[in-house]
Design a protein around this motif. Structure first.
Motif, short mmCIF file in Angstrom:
data_model
loop_
_atom_site.label_atom_id
_atom_site.label_comp_id
_atom_site.label_asym_id
_atom_site.label_seq_id
_atom_site.Cartn_x
_atom_site.Cartn_y
_atom_site.Cartn_z
N MET A 137 38.14 -21.14 52.37
CA MET A 137 37.84 -19.94 53.12
C MET A 137 37.09 -18.95 52.25
O MET A 137 37.50 -18.67 51.13
CB MET A 137 39.12 -19.28 53.59
N ALA A 138 36.04 -18.44 52.78
CA ALA A 138 35.23 -17.48 52.04
C ALA A 138 35.59 -16.07 52.47
O ALA A 138 35.84 -15.80 53.64
CB ALA A 138 33.75 -17.74 52.29
N ASP A 139 35.62 -15.16 51.52
CA ASP A 139 35.90 -13.76 51.79
C ASP A 139 34.58 -13.04 52.02
O ASP A 139 33.78 -12.86 51.10
CB ASP A 139 36.65 -13.15 50.61
N TRP A 140 34.32 -12.64 53.27
CA TRP A 140 33.08 -11.99 53.63
C TRP A 140 33.18 -10.47 53.61
O TRP A 140 32.21 -9.78 53.93
CB TRP A 140 32.64 -12.45 55.02
N GLY A 141 34.31 -9.91 53.25
CA GLY A 141 34.50 -8.47 53.21
C GLY A 141 33.53 -7.75 52.29
O GLY A 141 32.90 -6.76 52.69
N PRO A 142 33.37 -8.21 51.03
CA PRO A 142 32.41 -7.55 50.15
C PRO A 142 30.97 -7.62 50.65
O PRO A 142 30.20 -6.67 50.48
CB PRO A 142 32.57 -8.30 48.83
N VAL A 143 30.61 -8.73 51.29
CA VAL A 143 29.24 -8.88 51.79
C VAL A 143 28.97 -7.90 52.93
O VAL A 143 27.97 -7.19 52.93
CB VAL A 143 28.99 -10.34 52.25
N PHE A 144 29.88 -7.86 53.91
CA PHE A 144 29.71 -6.94 55.03
C PHE A 144 29.73 -5.48 54.57
O PHE A 144 28.94 -4.66 55.04
CB PHE A 144 30.78 -7.17 56.09
N THR A 145 30.64 -5.17 53.66
CA THR A 145 30.72 -3.80 53.15
C THR A 145 29.44 -3.41 52.43
O THR A 145 28.92 -2.31 52.63
CB THR A 145 31.92 -3.66 52.20
N ALA A 146 28.92 -4.29 51.59
CA ALA A 146 27.70 -3.99 50.84
C ALA A 146 26.50 -3.80 51.77
O ALA A 146 25.70 -2.88 51.59
CB ALA A 146 27.42 -5.10 49.84
N VAL A 147 26.36 -4.66 52.77
CA VAL A 147 25.23 -4.56 53.69
C VAL A 147 25.31 -3.28 54.53
O VAL A 147 24.30 -2.57 54.68
CB VAL A 147 25.16 -5.81 54.60
N MET A 148 26.48 -2.97 55.06
CA MET A 148 26.61 -1.78 55.89
C MET A 148 26.39 -0.50 55.07
O MET A 148 25.71 0.42 55.53
CB MET A 148 27.99 -1.73 56.56
N LEU A 149 26.92 -0.44 53.86
CA LEU A 149 26.70 0.74 53.02
C LEU A 149 25.24 0.85 52.59
O LEU A 149 24.71 1.95 52.49
CB LEU A 149 27.61 0.70 51.79
N PHE A 150 24.59 -0.28 52.34
CA PHE A 150 23.18 -0.25 51.97
C PHE A 150 22.33 0.32 53.10
O PHE A 150 21.44 1.13 52.88
CB PHE A 150 22.69 -1.65 51.59
N ILE A 192 40.91 -0.01 48.36
CA ILE A 192 41.41 -0.38 49.68
C ILE A 192 41.56 -1.89 49.80
O ILE A 192 42.52 -2.38 50.39
CB ILE A 192 40.48 0.17 50.79
N GLY A 193 40.63 -2.64 49.27
CA GLY A 193 40.70 -4.10 49.32
C GLY A 193 40.30 -4.67 50.66
O GLY A 193 41.11 -5.31 51.33
N VAL A 194 39.06 -4.45 51.07
CA VAL A 194 38.57 -4.96 52.34
C VAL A 194 38.36 -6.47 52.24
O VAL A 194 37.68 -6.95 51.35
CB VAL A 194 37.23 -4.27 52.71
N HIS A 195 38.97 -7.20 53.18
CA HIS A 195 38.83 -8.66 53.21
C HIS A 195 38.54 -9.09 54.65
O HIS A 195 39.18 -8.63 55.58
CB HIS A 195 40.11 -9.36 52.75
N VAL A 196 37.56 -9.97 54.81
CA VAL A 196 37.22 -10.55 56.11
C VAL A 196 37.10 -12.05 55.91
O VAL A 196 36.24 -12.51 55.14
CB VAL A 196 35.90 -9.97 56.67
N TYR A 197 37.95 -12.82 56.58
CA TYR A 197 37.91 -14.27 56.48
C TYR A 197 37.41 -14.84 57.79
O TYR A 197 37.93 -14.52 58.86
CB TYR A 197 39.29 -14.83 56.16
N ILE A 198 36.38 -15.69 57.71
CA ILE A 198 35.81 -16.32 58.89
C ILE A 198 35.98 -17.83 58.76
O ILE A 198 35.70 -18.40 57.70
CB ILE A 198 34.31 -15.96 59.04
N GLY A 199 36.40 -18.45 59.78
CA GLY A 199 36.55 -19.90 59.75
C GLY A 199 37.90 -20.33 60.31
O GLY A 199 38.70 -19.53 60.78
N SER A 200 38.13 -21.59 60.21
CA SER A 200 39.38 -22.12 60.76
C SER A 200 40.44 -22.30 59.72
O SER A 200 40.28 -22.20 58.57
CB SER A 200 39.13 -23.45 61.46
#
Length: 70
Positions: free
Chosen positions: A1-14, A62-70
């Motif tokens: 499982m990949a943690d997409w939280g840092p990616v989404f946070t970085a893109v939205m803040l950018f 805060i520790g933002v974590h988003v997990y996508i997948g099964s």
């Protein structure tokens, strides 16, 4: 499982903190200007410091974590 939280946070803040796109601190004639599509060296520095601070807050404190997948 990949943690997409840092990616989404970085893109939205950018997107939100791009100087001149939504907000510019400091502006040309006022301290804060909205949607003027101009930038300066000082505003790039201010926005990059804000970007770094918000990334540290969201990812480390805060520790933002988003997990996508099964």
């Amino acid at each position: 499982m990949a943690d997409w939280g840092p990616v989404f946070t970085a893109v939205m803040l950018f997107i939100l903190l791009s100087p001149g796109l939504l907000i510019q601190i400091p502006g040309r004639s006022r301290y804060i200007e909205f949607s003027n599509f101009h930038t300066s060296g000082v505003s790039i520095l201010v926005h990059s410091v804000l970007y770094f601070a918000f990334m540290c807050i969201f990812l480390l404190a805060i520790g933002v974590h988003v997990y996508i997948g099964s």
